[in-house]
Design a protein around this motif. Sequence first.
Motif, short mmCIF file in Angstrom:
data_model
loop_
_atom_site.label_atom_id
_atom_site.label_comp_id
_atom_site.label_asym_id
_atom_site.label_seq_id
_atom_site.Cartn_x
_atom_site.Cartn_y
_atom_site.Cartn_z
N GLY A 183 10.26 -58.91 20.80
CA GLY A 183 11.61 -59.58 20.45
C GLY A 183 11.29 -61.20 20.19
O GLY A 183 12.20 -61.94 20.22
N ILE A 184 10.05 -61.55 20.03
CA ILE A 184 9.76 -62.87 20.10
C ILE A 184 10.10 -63.40 18.89
O ILE A 184 10.15 -63.09 17.72
CB ILE A 184 8.09 -63.02 20.32
N GLN A 185 10.59 -64.72 18.98
CA GLN A 185 11.13 -65.45 17.50
C GLN A 185 10.39 -66.97 17.51
O GLN A 185 10.10 -67.69 18.63
CB GLN A 185 12.41 -65.76 17.90
N ILE A 186 9.66 -67.00 16.62
CA ILE A 186 8.64 -68.15 16.35
C ILE A 186 9.51 -69.02 15.33
O ILE A 186 9.81 -68.65 14.20
CB ILE A 186 7.44 -67.69 15.90
N THR A 187 9.84 -70.36 15.57
CA THR A 187 10.55 -71.20 14.46
C THR A 187 9.48 -72.34 14.24
O THR A 187 8.55 -72.49 14.91
CB THR A 187 11.76 -71.83 15.19
#
Length: 185
Positions: free
Chosen positions: A181-185
């Motif tokens: 579920g990692i989110q990389i912005t």
Amino acid sequence: MKDNILKGSIVLLILLLFLISVTAVSSEDNNSNSNKDLNIMSLSKGGITIQYPSDWGNSKATSNYSIMAISKLDSIDAFGIGQVNINVEKKPIEGDFNTFVNDTYKSMQKDSSFQLVSSGAVSIGGQDAYEYVYTSTQGTGEKEHKAVWFEKGGQAYVIMYSAPISEFEDNLYVFDFVLSGIQIT
């Protein structure tokens, strides 16, 4: 006499089936009760957002490059450092990303307390990444580590799970959950 043995066998079989069903229902109740108390927590820092179960929480990291660290709550010591932990680091890249990551592990292999178990290409959040699994012997004993590296904006990111070898497999599902579920912005 045959009728008495047959009746006794039937009664014993019914009693045995009853005990098995009571044990199964009791076990299911215990498992569902322990999972009811867990919530999904969220943490965002340095362009990374992760989710993790509530039996884990913020902890101190031992790396100067760390942007966030979480640990299994019952593994955090008096200094705030978890023995079962997930650490996210961000490091500036000098040169090519592939060379940077490979050189990191080449230098670690010169240390006899380090043992590379496996390495290879993976994908995280739709990005190409490298995964390294290794063991190390530190002052706190032998640990196993799983690190996933990726590049973003000229920076090298590593998400690393570490635990004593005896606890590594039992808690690996949390690392897999964080990565999924990692989110990389």
